[in-house]
Each structure stands twice: as structure tokens, then as C-alpha cells.
Write a protein that holds these residues in place. Structure first.
Motif, PDB file in Angstrom:
ATOM      1  N   GLY A  92     -29.307  -1.928  47.803  1.00 42.46           N
ATOM      2  CA  GLY A  92     -28.449  -0.765  48.013  1.00 42.46           C
ATOM      3  C   GLY A  92     -27.234  -0.703  47.100  1.00 42.46           C
ATOM      4  O   GLY A  92     -26.570   0.323  47.032  1.00 42.46           O
ATOM      5  N   VAL A  93     -26.910  -1.792  46.398  1.00 41.17           N
ATOM      6  CA  VAL A  93     -25.767  -1.783  45.487  1.00 41.17           C
ATOM      7  C   VAL A  93     -26.239  -1.241  44.144  1.00 41.17           C
ATOM      8  O   VAL A  93     -27.143  -1.788  43.521  1.00 41.17           O
ATOM      9  N   LYS A  94     -25.624  -0.141  43.722  1.00 45.72           N
ATOM     10  CA  LYS A  94     -26.023   0.509  42.468  1.00 45.72           C
ATOM     11  C   LYS A  94     -25.170  -0.008  41.311  1.00 45.72           C
ATOM     12  O   LYS A  94     -23.971  -0.235  41.467  1.00 45.72           O
ATOM     13  N   LEU A  95     -25.813  -0.150  40.178  1.00 47.53           N
ATOM     14  CA  LEU A  95     -25.132  -0.638  38.980  1.00 47.53           C
ATOM     15  C   LEU A  95     -24.991   0.442  37.918  1.00 47.53           C
ATOM     16  O   LEU A  95     -24.563   0.170  36.803  1.00 47.53           O
ATOM     17  N   ASP A  96     -25.318   1.685  38.257  1.00 47.43           N
ATOM     18  CA  ASP A  96     -25.361   2.748  37.254  1.00 47.43           C
ATOM     19  C   ASP A  96     -23.996   3.145  36.699  1.00 47.43           C
ATOM     20  O   ASP A  96     -23.916   3.805  35.670  1.00 47.43           O
ATOM     21  N   LYS A  97     -22.897   2.746  37.336  1.00 47.06           N
ATOM     22  CA  LYS A  97     -21.577   3.089  36.823  1.00 47.06           C
ATOM     23  C   LYS A  97     -20.991   1.997  35.938  1.00 47.06           C
ATOM     24  O   LYS A  97     -19.916   2.160  35.387  1.00 47.06           O
ATOM     25  N   LEU A  98     -21.713   0.884  35.797  1.00 48.34           N
ATOM     26  CA  LEU A  98     -21.205  -0.213  34.981  1.00 48.34           C
ATOM     27  C   LEU A  98     -21.236   0.146  33.502  1.00 48.34           C
ATOM     28  O   LEU A  98     -22.162   0.815  33.036  1.00 48.34           O
ATOM     29  N   PRO A  99     -20.241  -0.324  32.744  1.00 47.27           N
ATOM     30  CA  PRO A  99     -20.290  -0.092  31.299  1.00 47.27           C
ATOM     31  C   PRO A  99     -21.437  -0.904  30.683  1.00 47.27           C
ATOM     32  O   PRO A  99     -21.881  -1.898  31.262  1.00 47.27           O
ATOM     33  N   GLU A 100     -21.893  -0.460  29.530  1.00 45.19           N
ATOM     34  CA  GLU A 100     -23.011  -1.137  28.864  1.00 45.19           C
ATOM     35  C   GLU A 100     -22.718  -2.598  28.581  1.00 45.19           C
ATOM     36  O   GLU A 100     -23.619  -3.434  28.611  1.00 45.19           O
ATOM     37  N   ASP A 101     -21.447  -2.926  28.323  1.00 45.04           N
ATOM     38  CA  ASP A 101     -21.101  -4.302  27.976  1.00 45.04           C
ATOM     39  C   ASP A 101     -20.660  -5.129  29.191  1.00 45.04           C
ATOM     40  O   ASP A 101     -20.023  -6.169  29.040  1.00 45.04           O
ATOM     41  N   ALA A 102     -21.013  -4.694  30.401  1.00 44.34           N
ATOM     42  CA  ALA A 102     -20.627  -5.441  31.607  1.00 44.34           C
ATOM     43  C   ALA A 102     -21.211  -6.849  31.561  1.00 44.34           C
ATOM     44  O   ALA A 102     -22.318  -7.069  31.072  1.00 44.34           O
ATOM     45  N   SER A 103     -20.450  -7.794  32.076  1.00 42.04           N
ATOM     46  CA  SER A 103     -20.867  -9.197  32.051  1.00 42.04           C
ATOM     47  C   SER A 103     -22.095  -9.430  32.923  1.00 42.04           C
ATOM     48  O   SER A 103     -22.429  -8.616  33.787  1.00 42.04           O
ATOM     49  N   GLU A 104     -22.756 -10.549  32.714  1.00 42.80           N
ATOM     50  CA  GLU A 104     -23.938 -10.920  33.504  1.00 42.80           C
ATOM     51  C   GLU A 104     -23.539 -11.206  34.946  1.00 42.80           C
ATOM     52  O   GLU A 104     -24.250 -10.889  35.877  1.00 42.80           O
ATOM     53  N   THR A 105     -22.355 -11.812  35.127  1.00 41.27           N
ATOM     54  CA  THR A 105     -21.829 -12.055  36.468  1.00 41.27           C
ATOM     55  C   THR A 105     -20.975 -10.863  36.865  1.00 41.27           C
ATOM     56  O   THR A 105     -20.142 -10.399  36.089  1.00 41.27           O
ATOM     57  N   LEU A 106     -21.203 -10.368  38.065  1.00 41.70           N
ATOM     58  CA  LEU A 106     -20.472  -9.200  38.554  1.00 41.70           C
ATOM     59  C   LEU A 106     -19.671  -9.578  39.787  1.00 41.70           C
ATOM     60  O   LEU A 106     -20.073 -10.443  40.567  1.00 41.70           O
ATOM     61  N   ARG A 107     -18.556  -8.896  39.978  1.00 44.91           N
ATOM     62  CA  ARG A 107     -17.765  -9.078  41.192  1.00 44.91           C
ATOM     63  C   ARG A 107     -18.045  -7.898  42.111  1.00 44.91           C
ATOM     64  O   ARG A 107     -17.832  -6.749  41.740  1.00 44.91           O
ATOM     65  N   LEU A 108     -18.556  -8.212  43.300  1.00 42.78           N
ATOM     66  CA  LEU A 108     -18.753  -7.182  44.320  1.00 42.78           C
ATOM     67  C   LEU A 108     -17.534  -7.164  45.214  1.00 42.78           C
ATOM     68  O   LEU A 108     -17.052  -8.209  45.647  1.00 42.78           O
ATOM     69  N   VAL A 109     -17.054  -5.972  45.508  1.00 43.05           N
ATOM     70  CA  VAL A 109     -15.932  -5.784  46.428  1.00 43.05           C
ATOM     71  C   VAL A 109     -16.521  -5.267  47.728  1.00 43.05           C
ATOM     72  O   VAL A 109     -17.213  -4.248  47.746  1.00 43.05           O
ATOM     73  N   ARG A 110     -16.248  -5.989  48.817  1.00 42.03           N
ATOM     74  CA  ARG A 110     -16.716  -5.591  50.145  1.00 42.03           C
ATOM     75  C   ARG A 110     -15.522  -5.172  50.994  1.00 42.03           C
ATOM     76  O   ARG A 110     -14.510  -5.858  51.018  1.00 42.03           O
ATOM     77  N   ILE A 111     -15.697  -4.059  51.680  1.00 44.87           N
ATOM     78  CA  ILE A 111     -14.668  -3.617  52.625  1.00 44.87           C
ATOM     79  C   ILE A 111     -15.337  -3.617  53.989  1.00 44.87           C
ATOM     80  O   ILE A 111     -16.082  -2.700  54.335  1.00 44.87           O
ATOM     81  N   GLY A 112     -15.101  -4.707  54.730  1.00 41.46           N
ATOM     82  CA  GLY A 112     -15.763  -4.893  56.017  1.00 41.46           C
ATOM     83  C   GLY A 112     -17.257  -4.732  55.848  1.00 41.46           C
ATOM     84  O   GLY A 112     -17.834  -5.188  54.860  1.00 41.46           O
TER      85      GLY A 112
END
Length: 155
Positions: A92-112
Motif C-alpha cells: 500500500g505504500v506508493k513510491l511514485d512521488k520519489l525523485p529518480e535519484d532517491a536512495s535505495e534505503t527509504l525513510r517511511l514516516v508513520r503517523i499512528g
């Protein structure tokens, strides 16, 4: 655990407004079935955010958006971070807004349990720190619905 290397971030967001933007994005997705916004300007004094919608929401729906965000703020939801690699993204987490040069490791922000998305921006520790949320104006033009909002001392 060693801190992963992420892309550099060139903005110093107003943390309460930026966190409110996450809540607003998820509220809009849930209420209208639209995508998260790709067009926003988040600032301390006022923020603007656009959504692609087939029709303009009613005044009752706009009031419900504001009520939903204020309920989430009052719920004092924790804002937490999780580092994941691209091959272990939760469903369910979409990556379509990431820039092309986004790192291999991503930080997910969770709000509750309410929202989770990749983001390298700055946030409050819990929703209560946002203070309050007020929609100051809305407009609709050719499928684009704009919300202008303020947070914290919303008078």
C-alpha cells in the motif's frame, strides 16, 4: 544500528504544517479516493495544497475534512520513522512521488495507524504538537481542488 544515508533535503519545513500535510493527504485519499497531492506549498503562515478531483467537494465535505484532521491532532498520534529498502516496502505504500535519484534505503514516516509514506522531511513527534488545523479557503478549477490551511494557533 547505523544511520542509513538518505538523499539530502534542501528544505527546512515548518514541522507542524508538514505533518498536517501528511494527515490531509491521507484524509483526502480516504474521503475522495484521489491520489496524494503532487502540488503543495507548505509554510508556517499558510499552506496550499492541490488535489485532482472530478468535482468540487461540498461545504459539508470541506467541514468534514477539517473535523477529521482536528480529531487526528487531538488523538495525539505518534509520528515514527522506519528505514526500509526498496524491496521491503510495506503493501500500500506508493513510491511514485520519489525523485529518480532517491536512495535505495527509504525513510517511511508513520503517523499512528493512520498514514505511512516515504518522506525525508521534518515532522513533529506527535500530532498534538500541530495544535489545530483550519481551512482558510478552498477553490476548484478544471479538476483541481485547492485547500489553503493554517495550523497551531488557528485563530
Amino acid at each position: 544500528m547505523e544511520q542509513p544515508i538518505l538523499n539530502a533535503h534542501n528544505k527546512d519545513e515548518h514541522r507542524p504544517s508538514h505533518t498536517a500535510e501528511h494527515l490531509l493527504n491521507q484524509a483526502m485519499v480516504r474521503m475522495f479516493g484521489c491520489e496524494r497531492s503532487r502540488n503543495m506549498h507548505i509554510e508556517r503562515k499558510k499552506s496550499k495544497i492541490n488535489y485532482e478531483l472530478a468535482e468540487c467537494p461540498t461545504q459539508e465535505q470541506i467541514a468534514e475534512i477539517e473535523r477529521t484532521i482536528n480529531d487526528l491532532i487531538s488523538a495525539d498520534l505518534p509520528v515514527t520513522y522506519e528505514f526500509v529498502t526498496r524491496d521491503s516496502i510495506p503493501e500500500g505504500v506508493k513510491l511514485d512521488k520519489l525523485p529518480e535519484d532517491a536512495s535505495e534505503t527509504l525513510r517511511l514516516v508513520r503517523i499512528g495507524d493512520y498514514d505511512v509514506c516515504p518522506c525525508i522531511g521534518q515532522h513533529v513527534a506527535s500530532t498534538k504538537e500541530i495544535g489545530g488545523f483550519r481551512i482558510t479557503s478552498t477553490s476548484y478549477n478544471e479538476g483541481s481542488f485547492r485547500i489553503v490551511f493554517k495550523v497551531a494557533n488557528v485563530n
